[in-house]
Design an enzyme around this catalytic site. Structure first.
Site, PDB file in Angstrom:
ATOM      1  N   LEU A  17      12.870  35.850  11.485  1.00  0.00           N
ATOM      2  CA  LEU A  17      12.946  36.105  12.921  1.00  0.00           C
ATOM      3  C   LEU A  17      12.053  37.274  13.341  1.00  0.00           C
ATOM      4  O   LEU A  17      11.380  37.211  14.380  1.00  0.00           O
ATOM      5  CB  LEU A  17      14.393  36.393  13.321  1.00  0.00           C
ATOM      6  CG  LEU A  17      15.301  35.173  13.441  1.00  0.00           C
ATOM      7  CD1 LEU A  17      16.773  35.598  13.412  1.00  0.00           C
ATOM      8  CD2 LEU A  17      15.006  34.401  14.719  1.00  0.00           C
ATOM      9  N   ASP A  36       8.432  46.332   7.093  1.00  0.00           N
ATOM     10  CA  ASP A  36       9.170  45.582   6.074  1.00  0.00           C
ATOM     11  C   ASP A  36       9.282  46.464   4.834  1.00  0.00           C
ATOM     12  O   ASP A  36       8.527  47.435   4.674  1.00  0.00           O
ATOM     13  CB  ASP A  36       8.456  44.265   5.735  1.00  0.00           C
ATOM     14  CG  ASP A  36       9.414  43.212   5.202  1.00  0.00           C
ATOM     15  OD1 ASP A  36       9.899  42.388   6.001  1.00  0.00           O
ATOM     16  OD2 ASP A  36       9.691  43.226   3.983  1.00  0.00           O
ATOM     17  N   TYR A 155      28.880  43.089   8.293  1.00  0.00           N
ATOM     18  CA  TYR A 155      27.864  42.559   9.212  1.00  0.00           C
ATOM     19  C   TYR A 155      28.415  42.402  10.629  1.00  0.00           C
ATOM     20  O   TYR A 155      27.789  42.813  11.605  1.00  0.00           O
ATOM     21  CB  TYR A 155      27.374  41.217   8.664  1.00  0.00           C
ATOM     22  CG  TYR A 155      26.284  40.555   9.456  1.00  0.00           C
ATOM     23  CD1 TYR A 155      24.969  40.989   9.369  1.00  0.00           C
ATOM     24  CD2 TYR A 155      26.554  39.458  10.275  1.00  0.00           C
ATOM     25  CE1 TYR A 155      23.952  40.356  10.078  1.00  0.00           C
ATOM     26  CE2 TYR A 155      25.555  38.826  10.988  1.00  0.00           C
ATOM     27  CZ  TYR A 155      24.260  39.282  10.888  1.00  0.00           C
ATOM     28  OH  TYR A 155      23.256  38.655  11.593  1.00  0.00           O
ATOM     29  N   LYS A 159      27.083  44.458  13.875  1.00  0.00           N
ATOM     30  CA  LYS A 159      26.498  43.743  15.012  1.00  0.00           C
ATOM     31  C   LYS A 159      27.308  43.959  16.293  1.00  0.00           C
ATOM     32  O   LYS A 159      26.733  44.050  17.385  1.00  0.00           O
ATOM     33  CB  LYS A 159      26.377  42.255  14.695  1.00  0.00           C
ATOM     34  CG  LYS A 159      25.336  41.926  13.637  1.00  0.00           C
ATOM     35  CD  LYS A 159      23.947  42.378  14.047  1.00  0.00           C
ATOM     36  CE  LYS A 159      22.856  41.829  13.131  1.00  0.00           C
ATOM     37  NZ  LYS A 159      21.511  42.330  13.504  1.00  0.00           N
ATOM     38  N   THR A 189      16.915  30.603   8.780  1.00  0.00           N
ATOM     39  CA  THR A 189      16.226  31.665   8.052  1.00  0.00           C
ATOM     40  C   THR A 189      16.792  31.723   6.636  1.00  0.00           C
ATOM     41  O   THR A 189      17.715  30.971   6.294  1.00  0.00           O
ATOM     42  CB  THR A 189      16.436  33.037   8.730  1.00  0.00           C
ATOM     43  OG1 THR A 189      17.827  33.389   8.622  1.00  0.00           O
ATOM     44  CG2 THR A 189      16.030  32.997  10.196  1.00  0.00           C
TER      45      THR A 189
END
Length: 303
Positions: A17, A36, A155, A159, A189
């Protein structure tokens, strides 16, 4: 849409993404800082953008620390003279049920997603305020943070926290002309390929080159590039009045997540004791409880 006067940082943009966001921003004219932890991936992303006529530079570093955030902003300013857009996309997964999740599993995910978003946005805002002509904060959330997801305490918590921070930043930054929004994408992904419910459809897409309509429309899941348009829009001057929002995007669907609202209310003089709540419960609250987790079409669940 012309972003030729914009400079953007996109964290975690060597693949998936993040790369889709960076490529779309560059395609519309923005200069991009690619970030990255994998130097090969970062260099390949820069080369791909340059080959298409765009402008990009790499910063190889793990997101989370203030030092990395400062390096990203510095790279934008040194290479392109300014910074206009911060897209916080970098993320990792360490999925386990609560009773098997270690401190390291929790800290690693929260450190990249939540702390990484905080540090990168803070450094970007310092630069925006110094420049004095506004800016764009675009933070990547997830449906897991909106509704929860089995095995993702770390996670989902991170988020959800990101969307909470975005709402606060929208309030704090409005007078400076800085917008803050969240995008909650669903796309095929490396992360989503590990989810069993989507595996048959992803395998089919690898053979046929396309996902079925039930996935693209009802689930709202597509390829990474399907989620890129909303990021480019929010980075543009067209979105100067859009702030404090959380968008759902994927496949053929774009939607707005609602902010939490009171859905059932009761009043009792002197406040509510436990017995008072028990008496009120059946008529006011029992039928108003919210569901948790994502609800998928039967066609998807049955497959």
């Amino acid at each position: 849409m012309d972003l030729s006067n914009k400079v953007a940082v996109v964290t975690g943009s060597g693949q998936g993404l993040g790369l889709a966001y960076a490529k779309d921003l560059a395609r519309h004219g923005a200069a991009v800082v690619i970030n990255d932890v994998n130097a090969t991936a970062a260099d390949a992303a820069v080369a791909e953008i340059a080959a298409a006529g765009g402008r990009a530079v790499p910063v190889v570093a793990p997101v989370g620390s203030t030092e990395t955030a400062q390096a990203l902003v510095t790279a934008a300013v040194e290479a392109f003279g300014r910074l206009d857009v911060m897209v916080t996309n970098a993320g990792i997964l360490r999925d386990k049920v609560l009773w098997k999740m270690s401190d390291d599993d929790f800290d690693a995910v929260v450190g990249v997603h939540l702390r990484g978003t905080f540090t990168c946005v803070r450094e970007a805002v310092l630069r925006f305020r110094e420049q004095g002509d506004g800016g764009r904060i675009i933070c990547i959330g997830s449906p897991a943070g909106q509704r929860g997801n089995f095995g993702q305490t770390n996670y989902s918590g991170a988020k959800a926290g990101i969307v909470g921070m975005v709402r606060t930043w929208a309030l704090e930054l409005q007078r400076a002309g800085i917008t803050a929004n969240a995008v909650c994408p669903v796309a095929v992904t490396a992360m989503t390929e590990t989810l069993p419910i989507f595996a048959p459809f992803i395998d089919e897409a690898k053979r046929t080159g396309t996902l079925p309509p039930v996935i693209r429309r009802e689930v709202g899941m597509g390829d990474p590039h399907d989620a890129a348009g909303i990021v480019t829009f929010l980075a543009s001057d067209e979105a100067k009045d859009v702030t404090g929002q959380a968008f759902s995007v994927g496949g053929d669907r774009l939607a707005l997540w609602s902010h939490p609202q009171l859905t059932a209310t009761a009043f009792h003089d002197g406040g509510f004791g436990a017995d008072d709540i028990a008496a009120e419960w059946p008529t006011t609250f029992g039928e108003a409880l919210e569901s948790v987790g994502e609800k998928f079409p039967e066609e998807v669940v049955a497959k």
